[in-house]
Design a protein around this motif. Structure first.
Motif, PDB file in Angstrom:
ATOM      1  N   GLY A 505       0.810  -1.221   0.000  1.00 50.57           N
ATOM      2  CA  GLY A 505       0.000   0.000   0.000  1.00 50.57           C
ATOM      3  C   GLY A 505       0.835   1.258   0.000  1.00 50.57           C
ATOM      4  N   GLY A 506       2.121   1.139   0.308  1.00 53.98           N
ATOM      5  CA  GLY A 506       2.999   2.313   0.345  1.00 53.98           C
ATOM      6  C   GLY A 506       3.409   2.656   1.760  1.00 53.98           C
ATOM      7  N   ASN A 507       4.438   3.448   1.885  1.00 60.99           N
ATOM      8  CA  ASN A 507       4.973   3.851   3.184  1.00 60.99           C
ATOM      9  C   ASN A 507       4.382   5.201   3.578  1.00 60.99           C
ATOM     10  N   VAL A 508       3.465   5.183   4.538  1.00 60.97           N
ATOM     11  CA  VAL A 508       2.740   6.400   4.897  1.00 60.97           C
ATOM     12  C   VAL A 508       3.664   7.466   5.488  1.00 60.97           C
ATOM     13  N   GLU A 509       4.636   7.067   6.313  1.00 62.31           N
ATOM     14  CA  GLU A 509       5.531   8.048   6.942  1.00 62.31           C
ATOM     15  C   GLU A 509       6.370   8.769   5.891  1.00 62.31           C
ATOM     16  N   MET A 510       6.860   7.997   4.895  1.00 61.03           N
ATOM     17  CA  MET A 510       7.658   8.603   3.838  1.00 61.03           C
ATOM     18  C   MET A 510       6.825   9.577   3.008  1.00 61.03           C
ATOM     19  N   ARG A 511       5.588   9.212   2.732  1.00 60.95           N
ATOM     20  CA  ARG A 511       4.711  10.086   1.946  1.00 60.95           C
ATOM     21  C   ARG A 511       4.389  11.376   2.713  1.00 60.95           C
ATOM     22  N   ILE A 512       4.230  11.262   4.024  1.00 63.21           N
ATOM     23  CA  ILE A 512       3.974  12.466   4.841  1.00 63.21           C
ATOM     24  C   ILE A 512       5.157  13.425   4.723  1.00 63.21           C
ATOM     25  N   GLN A 513       6.394  12.878   4.819  1.00 68.71           N
ATOM     26  CA  GLN A 513       7.598  13.707   4.715  1.00 68.71           C
ATOM     27  C   GLN A 513       7.691  14.386   3.355  1.00 68.71           C
ATOM     28  N   GLN A 514       7.385  13.620   2.303  1.00 68.99           N
ATOM     29  CA  GLN A 514       7.578  14.132   0.946  1.00 68.99           C
ATOM     30  C   GLN A 514       6.444  15.033   0.468  1.00 68.99           C
ATOM     31  N   GLU A 515       5.208  14.646   0.754  1.00 67.57           N
ATOM     32  CA  GLU A 515       4.070  15.329   0.155  1.00 67.57           C
ATOM     33  C   GLU A 515       3.486  16.444   1.018  1.00 67.57           C
ATOM     34  N   LEU A 516       3.708  16.368   2.342  1.00 70.78           N
ATOM     35  CA  LEU A 516       3.048  17.342   3.219  1.00 70.78           C
ATOM     36  C   LEU A 516       4.017  18.295   3.913  1.00 70.78           C
ATOM     37  N   ALA A 517       5.274  18.281   3.473  1.00 74.12           N
ATOM     38  CA  ALA A 517       6.284  19.126   4.125  1.00 74.12           C
ATOM     39  C   ALA A 517       5.956  20.615   3.972  1.00 74.12           C
ATOM     40  N   HIS A 518       5.269  20.983   2.895  1.00 76.77           N
ATOM     41  CA  HIS A 518       4.988  22.396   2.633  1.00 76.77           C
ATOM     42  C   HIS A 518       3.815  22.943   3.443  1.00 76.77           C
ATOM     43  N   ILE A 519       3.007  22.064   4.083  1.00 75.27           N
ATOM     44  CA  ILE A 519       1.825  22.526   4.837  1.00 75.27           C
ATOM     45  C   ILE A 519       2.249  22.943   6.245  1.00 75.27           C
ATOM     46  N   GLU A 520       2.064  24.220   6.578  1.00 76.33           N
ATOM     47  CA  GLU A 520       2.503  24.740   7.879  1.00 76.33           C
ATOM     48  C   GLU A 520       1.353  24.842   8.875  1.00 76.33           C
ATOM     49  N   ASP A 521       0.138  25.048   8.403  1.00 75.83           N
ATOM     50  CA  ASP A 521      -1.008  25.163   9.310  1.00 75.83           C
ATOM     51  C   ASP A 521      -1.265  23.825   9.999  1.00 75.83           C
ATOM     52  N   PRO A 522      -1.223  23.758  11.347  1.00 71.56           N
ATOM     53  CA  PRO A 522      -1.362  22.481  12.068  1.00 71.56           C
ATOM     54  C   PRO A 522      -2.675  21.747  11.759  1.00 71.56           C
ATOM     55  N   ALA A 523      -3.800  22.489  11.729  1.00 72.04           N
ATOM     56  CA  ALA A 523      -5.096  21.851  11.481  1.00 72.04           C
ATOM     57  C   ALA A 523      -5.147  21.264  10.075  1.00 72.04           C
ATOM     58  N   LEU A 532      -4.251  10.959   4.153  1.00 77.76           N
ATOM     59  CA  LEU A 532      -3.181  10.145   3.561  1.00 77.76           C
ATOM     60  C   LEU A 532      -3.150   8.752   4.194  1.00 77.76           C
ATOM     61  N   ARG A 533      -3.327   8.697   5.511  1.00 78.41           N
ATOM     62  CA  ARG A 533      -3.343   7.397   6.193  1.00 78.41           C
ATOM     63  C   ARG A 533      -4.527   6.547   5.708  1.00 78.41           C
ATOM     64  N   GLU A 534      -5.640   7.202   5.509  1.00 78.86           N
ATOM     65  CA  GLU A 534      -6.835   6.488   5.026  1.00 78.86           C
ATOM     66  C   GLU A 534      -6.590   5.938   3.615  1.00 78.86           C
ATOM     67  N   GLU A 535      -5.925   6.765   2.778  1.00 75.28           N
ATOM     68  CA  GLU A 535      -5.631   6.345   1.403  1.00 75.28           C
ATOM     69  C   GLU A 535      -4.683   5.145   1.389  1.00 75.28           C
ATOM     70  N   VAL A 536      -3.636   5.194   2.234  1.00 74.78           N
ATOM     71  CA  VAL A 536      -2.654   4.099   2.279  1.00 74.78           C
ATOM     72  C   VAL A 536      -3.303   2.823   2.814  1.00 74.78           C
ATOM     73  N   ALA A 537      -4.175   2.954   3.814  1.00 71.89           N
ATOM     74  CA  ALA A 537      -4.878   1.786   4.361  1.00 71.89           C
ATOM     75  C   ALA A 537      -5.763   1.144   3.294  1.00 71.89           C
ATOM     76  N   SER A 538      -6.422   1.986   2.497  1.00 72.54           N
ATOM     77  CA  SER A 538      -7.255   1.487   1.400  1.00 72.54           C
ATOM     78  C   SER A 538      -6.403   0.784   0.348  1.00 72.54           C
ATOM     79  N   ASN A 539      -5.232   1.404   0.026  1.00 72.60           N
ATOM     80  CA  ASN A 539      -4.323   0.796  -0.950  1.00 72.60           C
ATOM     81  C   ASN A 539      -3.773  -0.541  -0.459  1.00 72.60           C
ATOM     82  N   GLN A 540      -3.534  -0.597   0.855  1.00 79.54           N
ATOM     83  CA  GLN A 540      -3.008  -1.837   1.437  1.00 79.54           C
ATOM     84  C   GLN A 540      -3.994  -2.986   1.257  1.00 79.54           C
ATOM     85  N   LYS A 541      -5.265  -2.677   1.460  1.00 69.58           N
ATOM     86  CA  LYS A 541      -6.315  -3.693   1.287  1.00 69.58           C
ATOM     87  C   LYS A 541      -6.367  -4.156  -0.176  1.00 69.58           C
TER      88      LYS A 541
END
Length: 909
Positions: A505-523, A532-541
């Motif tokens: 399904g992919g490595n969720v932690e790596m995708r967070i580092q690569q794809e979401l690094a530019h988002i500064e707003d915490p919410a 992203l976690r939901e997408e990776v869980a779906s891909n894993q299935k």
């Protein structure tokens, strides 16, 4: 049959070892109820408690259950990972000084934390050895959180780190680094001039990750630190032009691919000689005349470069440099170089800048380096195939640890084709078929060239994919981490020691580092992470239902371990998966090592182009071919070690002696003893025992004393005196030499003289050791020819190496005495460290050596020592004891008497 019956009744040795470890698991688990209620401070304070108990005499073995329980709970809180029972067993195996074989994805990095934490409690430093800098940094950062929580310090050793930072990293409780960095630091430390400049502590416990890769694959060649030798780049280019024109005719050379050797035929030698004359490389004499031996060496290395080394297989050319490709991991080894002129021959072949050759200053094999550790252990996914070698060379037992969950991967039989084109066509068809179902695919190749050829086929077929090889080295972690996404196709050049898991399904932690690094707003970031976690869980299935990761091997590697590591990428932690290997009769393994009988049999059976044969018997035939290669490589490593063991005894002696010199604040006694020994040796050589004065070589002795001791003594006149004998002559020379040294000491001042003596002693020691290593290199290259004379080359090497070592010590003694007899102090200079030092493995090197010896220029008449700010520079007056300062008791008395201070002015002090 009896062996099978015994195994059925009593289990294998591995089964018995496992049972012993598994009996202790309930004891650790039972402590969890006591450890879990502790707050963070109380849990961290357990480290202090354990160290106090160790100080009172308790052993690490006795602490193990509690320490493991504490480490597991800390891991659960800090890393969010709780060790499985099989991981506890792995930790026990590492603690007991053995190798833990654990399948890919079983969490070896986490397993190591148990044994690392326990050994670190002793406060002597634990070294965790990884295969590359990325893993060293990553593991030190991630696992360092756990150790820091428990009150331990973590350091990491990476290239180009300054000495102060290295010393701090080694002073930490746990130090991560690569095998090369640890080994080079050991060599560099033994080239330092002061103990306080050394960075490593005494060795205690090393835990080696990917132990088979480091202790087996990389152990064929030594680590080498080298300095510049004579520049012969023009000669390499001239010879290359000749050899390049020659190799188009196979009749001019004989090549043995199995043993990777090549020699010129008689016709080839004649043609080379003629062409070299025309190119004005050979000025006079024949090619094999003694004065042309360097040209022969250049020709041989150029011939190897053209016939045995292929671009994009053994090396690539990038940025005007020839960069070696690691045959086991497919990584670029930037900075490393082949030794003995081979790298220069490759540079000439590829028409890039030919860099200067190097000469060995220090070297050690990994076998002898890691045997310096009192306690050594390791972990890998594939070690049982090399268990005999681990036991014989390192005295390490291998324990195979069962998986946490049953392996669900399906390993299919190999498909064998007549030629490579048919094989790759079949691989492309299978990839297209699997890709339609959304199953991720990992394709393993053995070289950059093969990976790019397959990539070209897939592009023509319109199949999207990623390529991971030496050219795309920087994208490694990203590509491997996402290789488990639905429909992903990844072509990888060897998968050994990648250190990054392929998660379905992919490595969720790596995708967070690569794809979401530019988002500064915490919410906004939290919402994106949840999506992203939901997408990776779906891909894993999706991937699980499609059948998991499908591993395709496009060729069998010469080592079964490399194939198993590729195969092991699928089916981690009970995941579904498949694996299949494709082989052609044109593959290197089949062509060089395969049975000719099997090839003939397949063709007699009417096997046609485009057809495949699949049968378990063929798998066994392939396995036998791989065993042949592994046996040959084992012999090569054993042979390397046998010869290095001879040097290792000498290296230990030299490094121990060097350390003693550094420990002594005053080496005047050592220098004085050297001078007396040299004088006796000179007189014994020139004045035979029980000889008459007419038989003495008095003139020669007088010249020797002038040349070495810088003393003009009337020895010829002494020989005419009645009753004069050899002992009296030696005593007179020694007395005059001692007086001259006392005068020098008075003129320079005792402090400066002590400083000069120590610097000369260490610098000279390094110089003769470097020359000795060069002599051993030359001896090693030709010693095999002794076998033609019915002599054992190894015994001959031992005998002659000992003679060379004795000569080295005699040479050192003479140089030290001669230099001190002529030394003059020059004004202090600002010395810049030399940039001409390189570090090598396998035959390779990494530029940059942190500290350099004190520079010395030695002339025939008046050598000069260039000193660094010597202590104390006030004038010493022989008649004024108040000007003498602190005089060592074993040093010469500053009054000029020639006696030791303790026997002169210091006898009542």
């Amino acid at each position: 049959m009896l062996a099978s019956l015994a195994r059925a009744l009593f289990g294998t040795a591995n089964d018995r070892s496992l049972k012993a470890y598994q009996r202790r698991v309930p004891e650790i688990n039972a402590l969890e109820s006591q450890i879990r209620p502790l707050d963070d401070a109380a849990l961290a304070n357990k480290t202090v408690e354990f160290r106090e108990r160790l100080a009172k005499g308790e052993t690490l073995d006795a602490l193990m259950p509690e320490a493991f329980a504490v480490a597991r709970e800390a891991s659960r809180r800090v890393l969010g990972m709780r060790h499985f029972d099989v991981q506890l067993v792995g930790g026990m195996v590492l603690h007991s000084g053995k190798i833990a074989e654990m399948r890919t994805g079983e969490g070896k990095t986490l397993v190591a934390t148990l044994a690392v934490y326990l050994s670190a409690l002793a406060g002597k430093g634990v070294h965790v050895v990884t295969v590359n800098d990325y893993l060293a940094r990553r593991d030190a950062e991630e696992m360092g959180q756990l150790y820091g929580f428990l009150g331990l310090t973590t350091g990491v050793i990476v290239p180009n780190l300054p000495d102060d930072a290295r010393r701090a990293a080694y002073a930490a409780d746990i130090t991560y680094g690569t095998n090369n960095e640890f080994g080079f630091d050991y060599l560099r430390d033994n080239m330092k001039f002061r103990l306080e400049d050394m960075v490593q502590r005494p060795f205690f416990h090393a835990i080696v990750d990917e132990v088979d890769s480091i202790l087996i694959d990389e152990a064929r060649t030594p680590l080498i630190i080298s300095g510049p030798a004579e520049d012969s780049s023009d000669l390499y280019r001239s010879v290359d032009a000749v050899v390049a024109a020659l190799v188009s005719d196979p009749a001019t050379y004989d090549k043995d691919e199995k043993f990777r050797t090549v020699i010129l035929t008689e016709e080839g030698s004649d043609r080379v000689e003629t062409m070299l004359r025309e190119a004005e490389v050979l000025a006079e004499g024949g090619l094999y005349d003694v004065h042309n031996i360097a040209v022969v060496h250049h020709v041989q290395q150029s011939l190897r470069a053209h016939t045995l080394f292929a671009r994009d297989v053994d090396y690539i050319v990038r940025g005007g440099k020839v960069i070696i490709i690691d045959e086991y991991t497919g990584r670029m080894m930037d900075g490393r170089r082949y030794s003995d002129g081979l790298h220069q021959a490759l540079e000439a072949k590829e028409h890039v800048e030919v860099q200067q050759e190097n000469q060995t200053l220090a070297s050690i094999t990994f076998q002898n380096y890691f045997r310096l550790y009192p306690k050594l252990s390791g972990m890998t996914g594939t070690a049982m195939t090399e268990a005999d070698e681990f036991a014989e060379i390192y005295k390490l037992d291998v324990v195979e640890i069962p998986t946490n969950l049953p392996v669900a991967r399906k390993d299919e039989d190999d498909e064998i084709y007549l030629n490579e084109a048919d094989k790759f066509a079949a691989v492309v068809r299978l990839i297209q078929e699997i890709h339609k179902g959304g199953q991720p695919i990992l394709v393993g190749t053995t070289s950059v060239e093969k990976s790019e050829a397959l990539s070209g086929e897939l592009k023509r077929a319109g199949v999207p994919h990623n390529v991971l090889n030496a050219r795309f080295h920087e994208m490694e972690a990203t590509i491997v981490a996402q290789a488990g996404a639905p429909g992903a196709i990844t072509i990888a050049t060897n998968m050994a020691g990648r250190g990054t898991d392929i998660k379905l399904g992919g490595n969720v932690e790596m995708r967070i580092q690569q794809e979401l690094a530019h988002i500064e707003d915490p919410a906004e970031r939290d919402a994106a992470i949840a999506a992203l976690r939901e997408e990776v869980a779906s891909n894993q299935k999706i991937v699980r239902e499609a059948g998991g990761l499908y591993v395709i091997g496009t060729e069998r590697h010469e080592s079964r371990r490399i194939d198993n590591q590729l195969r092991g990428r699928a089916g981690r932690q009970g995941d579904p998966g498949n694996s299949r290997f494709f082989v052609s009769l044109q593959d290197d393994l089949m062509r060089i090592f395969g049975s000719e009988r099997m090839t003939g049999m397949l063709q007699k059976m009417g096997m046609q182009e485009g057809e495949a044969i699949v049968h378990p018997w063929l798998n066994k035939a392939l396995e036998r071919a791989q065993k042949k290669v592994e046996a040959r490589n084992f012999d090569m490593r054993k042979n390397t070690l046998k010869y290095d063991d001879v040097m290792n005894d000498q290296r230990k002696e030299v490094y121990a002696q060097r350390r003693e010199y550094m420990l002594e604040s005053d080496v005047a006694t050592t220098v004085s003893e050297m001078r007396e020994e040299l004088i006796h040796a000179l007189t014994e050589r020139r004045i035979p025992e029980k000889s008459f004065a007419e038989q003495w070589q008095s003139t020669e002795l007088q010249d020797d004393v002038q040349r070495i001791l810088n003393l003009d003594l009337p020895i010829v006149d002494w020989s005419r005196e009645d009753g004069m004998d050899r002992e009296q002559v030696a005593a007179r020379i020694a007395d005059e030499a001692a007086k001259a040294q006392a005068v020098r000491t008075v003129n320079f001042g005792p402090d400066i003289m002590r400083f000069i003596e120590k610097q000369i002693l260490l610098t000279t020691f390094d110089g003769v050791w470097k020359e000795h290593l060069h002599a051993l290199d030359q001896l090693r290259q030709g010693i095999g020819l002794r076998a033609y004379g019915q002599k054992d080359p190894l015994n001959e090497y031992k005998h002659e190496a000992f003679q060379l070592f004795t000569f080295m010590l005699d040479e050192m003694r003479e140089r030290v005495v001669s230099l001190i007899a002529r030394v003059e102090v020059a004004p202090p200079l600002d010395l810049e460290p030399s940039a001409n030092i390189a570090e090598f493995h396998p035959d390779p090197g990494v530029p940059g050596l942190a500290s350099e010896p004190v520079a010395m220029s030695v002339g025939d008449a008046a050598p000069t020592l260039v000193t660094m700010e010597p202590p104390g520079s006030g004038a010493i007056l022989p008649d004024d004891p108040s000007s003498w300062g602190e005089t060592p008791r074993n040093g010469l008395c500053p009054c000029g008497s020639g006696k030791k201070y303790k026997h002169c002015h210091g006898r009542h002090v």
